[in-house]
Design a protein around this motif. Structure first.
Motif, PDB file in Angstrom:
ATOM      1  N   TRP A 162       0.836  -1.204   0.000  1.00 58.29           N
ATOM      2  CA  TRP A 162       0.000   0.000   0.000  1.00 58.29           C
ATOM      3  C   TRP A 162       0.872   1.256   0.000  1.00 58.29           C
ATOM      4  N   ALA A 163       2.119   1.112  -0.493  1.00 60.73           N
ATOM      5  CA  ALA A 163       2.985   2.283  -0.662  1.00 60.73           C
ATOM      6  C   ALA A 163       2.320   3.249  -1.638  1.00 60.73           C
ATOM      7  N   GLY A 164       2.360   4.519  -1.308  1.00 56.71           N
ATOM      8  CA  GLY A 164       1.779   5.522  -2.205  1.00 56.71           C
ATOM      9  C   GLY A 164       0.272   5.522  -2.253  1.00 56.71           C
ATOM     10  N   VAL A 165      -0.398   4.867  -1.279  1.00 61.17           N
ATOM     11  CA  VAL A 165      -1.854   4.758  -1.365  1.00 61.17           C
ATOM     12  C   VAL A 165      -2.528   6.126  -1.236  1.00 61.17           C
ATOM     13  N   LYS A 223       2.664   9.765  -6.718  1.00 61.97           N
ATOM     14  CA  LYS A 223       2.294   8.364  -6.517  1.00 61.97           C
ATOM     15  C   LYS A 223       3.324   7.428  -7.120  1.00 61.97           C
ATOM     16  N   THR A 224       3.781   7.728  -8.335  1.00 63.32           N
ATOM     17  CA  THR A 224       4.744   6.875  -9.021  1.00 63.32           C
ATOM     18  C   THR A 224       6.075   6.835  -8.274  1.00 63.32           C
ATOM     19  N   ARG A 225       6.544   8.006  -7.798  1.00 59.79           N
ATOM     20  CA  ARG A 225       7.807   8.045  -7.057  1.00 59.79           C
ATOM     21  C   ARG A 225       7.730   7.194  -5.784  1.00 59.79           C
ATOM     22  N   LEU A 226       6.646   7.303  -5.032  1.00 63.81           N
ATOM     23  CA  LEU A 226       6.514   6.558  -3.786  1.00 63.81           C
ATOM     24  C   LEU A 226       6.385   5.057  -4.036  1.00 63.81           C
ATOM     25  N   MET A 227       5.630   4.683  -5.057  1.00 67.02           N
ATOM     26  CA  MET A 227       5.458   3.259  -5.353  1.00 67.02           C
ATOM     27  C   MET A 227       6.744   2.632  -5.857  1.00 67.02           C
ATOM     28  N   GLN A 235      13.333   7.508  -0.416  1.00 65.19           N
ATOM     29  CA  GLN A 235      13.782   8.873  -0.680  1.00 65.19           C
ATOM     30  C   GLN A 235      12.846   9.909  -0.063  1.00 65.19           C
ATOM     31  N   TYR A 236      11.563   9.522   0.075  1.00 62.25           N
ATOM     32  CA  TYR A 236      10.562  10.465   0.577  1.00 62.25           C
ATOM     33  C   TYR A 236       9.869   9.890   1.813  1.00 62.25           C
ATOM     34  N   ARG A 237       9.473  10.777   2.724  1.00 62.01           N
ATOM     35  CA  ARG A 237       8.814  10.334   3.958  1.00 62.01           C
ATOM     36  C   ARG A 237       7.306  10.163   3.781  1.00 62.01           C
ATOM     37  N   GLY A 238       6.758  10.703   2.733  1.00 57.18           N
ATOM     38  CA  GLY A 238       5.330  10.592   2.516  1.00 57.18           C
ATOM     39  C   GLY A 238       4.892  11.458   1.356  1.00 57.18           C
ATOM     40  N   MET A 239       3.584  11.571   1.174  1.00 62.85           N
ATOM     41  CA  MET A 239       3.033  12.270   0.020  1.00 62.85           C
ATOM     42  C   MET A 239       3.421  13.751   0.007  1.00 62.85           C
ATOM     43  N   LEU A 240       3.233  14.449   1.133  1.00 65.56           N
ATOM     44  CA  LEU A 240       3.533  15.872   1.168  1.00 65.56           C
ATOM     45  C   LEU A 240       5.033  16.136   1.037  1.00 65.56           C
ATOM     46  N   HIS A 241       5.838  15.290   1.698  1.00 66.82           N
ATOM     47  CA  HIS A 241       7.287  15.454   1.597  1.00 66.82           C
ATOM     48  C   HIS A 241       7.752  15.218   0.169  1.00 66.82           C
ATOM     49  N   ALA A 242       7.172  14.212  -0.503  1.00 65.37           N
ATOM     50  CA  ALA A 242       7.548  13.928  -1.891  1.00 65.37           C
ATOM     51  C   ALA A 242       7.217  15.109  -2.786  1.00 65.37           C
TER      52      ALA A 242
END
Length: 285
Positions: A162-165, A223-227, A235-242
């Motif tokens: 559920w990464a990037g969910v 979404k693509t970067r996190l997944m 590289q990123y801590r979450g959606m907002l950080h990304a």
């Protein structure tokens, strides 16, 4: 066949056709989005066409269909569920917000219903998109889905799927709101002028595809970067950080990386999907 079963069967078959025919543009979009363009490092691909050309030349033409299996699983399950629950949600919103079933649903009600249906469906089927993203982003030889499953499970456990969910739900809300809501509204506007046939369906699908690409690309990049990082270095801590780091490191235009393949794919995908869906649905009914 009942109405819900007809919508499920028609949307599943239409999704298979649309996804298979447009997957190369999705592969190019994914690769353009995961490449970084920080100072001192140039991009691997210079654009949409260059990405398609180099991928086929360096890895073989079949590389343009990397991730086909999880992509088909995702589209059949997610799209079918979205189409089945869209109309009940739309009618529920209309009755609650417009005071009853006598009037036609407003455009805002259609948008909200489309977004809600998509968000519910993708929350369940997020793992298929994690697998698809990692298989498409790999620039080496063929990647087996089982190997990706094992790597994500070993590194992050069940939650890794559920990464990037969060950005995926945000993106899918926007995509489905634009696609289903705009298609439903555009078809209602075009039907009196063009009739309830192919011309109305193609025109409505074109409006839906373009609107979807415009509003959803930034969330799609995040979404693509996190997944793509699931099961590897984070590289990123979450959606907002990304989103913040992409803006800071690469500039605002980085949030529209892959827009051309996204827009191309959406126009073709929506055209193939909705026309096929309408024809099959009419036949099944």
């Amino acid at each position: 066949m009942s109405d819900a079963k007809s919508r499920f069967a028609a949307s599943a078959a239409a999704a298979l056709v649309a996804e298979t025919s447009t997957l190369p543009t999705d592969v190019a979009k994914t690769r353009l989005q995961v490449q970084s363009t920080t100072a001192g490092s140039g991009p691997r691909y210079t654009g949409f066409v260059d990405c398609l050309r180099r991928t086929a030349a360096e890895e073989g033409p079949l590389a343009l269909w990397k991730g086909l299996v999880p992509a088909l699983i995702r589209q059949v399950c997610y799209t079918s569920m979205s189409l089945v629950i869209y109309e009940p949600i739309r009618d529920l919103y209309r009755n609650a917000l417009q005071g009853g079933s006598e009037c036609a649903p407003s455009y805002s009600v259609r948008l909200a219903a489309g977004g809600t249906a998509g968000a519910c469906a993708i929350t369940i089927f997020n793992p298929t998109e994690v697998l698809k993203t990692q298989m498409q982003a790999s620039s080496g030889g063929p990647v087996r889905m089982g190997d990706v499953v094992a790597r994500v499970w070993q590194r992050d456990g069940l939650l890794g799927f559920w990464a990037g969910v969060r950005p995926n739900v945000a993106r899918t809300f926007l995509v489905n709101a634009a696609e289903l809501g705009t298609y439903d509204e555009a078809k209602a506007q075009l039907r009196p002028l063009l009739g309830d046939g192919v011309l109305s369906h193609v025109g409505a699908s074109g409006a839906a595809g373009f609107t979807s690409a415009c509003v959803s690309t930034p969330a799609d990049v995040v979404k693509t970067r996190l997944m793509n990082a699931a099961g590897g270095e984070q590289q990123y801590r979450g959606m907002l950080h990304a989103g913040y780091r992409i803006l800071l490191d690469e500039g605002p235009t980085a949030l529209y990386k892959g827009f051309l393949p996204i827009c191309t794919r959406k126009l073709v995908w929506c055209g193939v999907f909705f026309v096929t869906y309408e024809k099959l649905l009419a036949a099944l009914k």
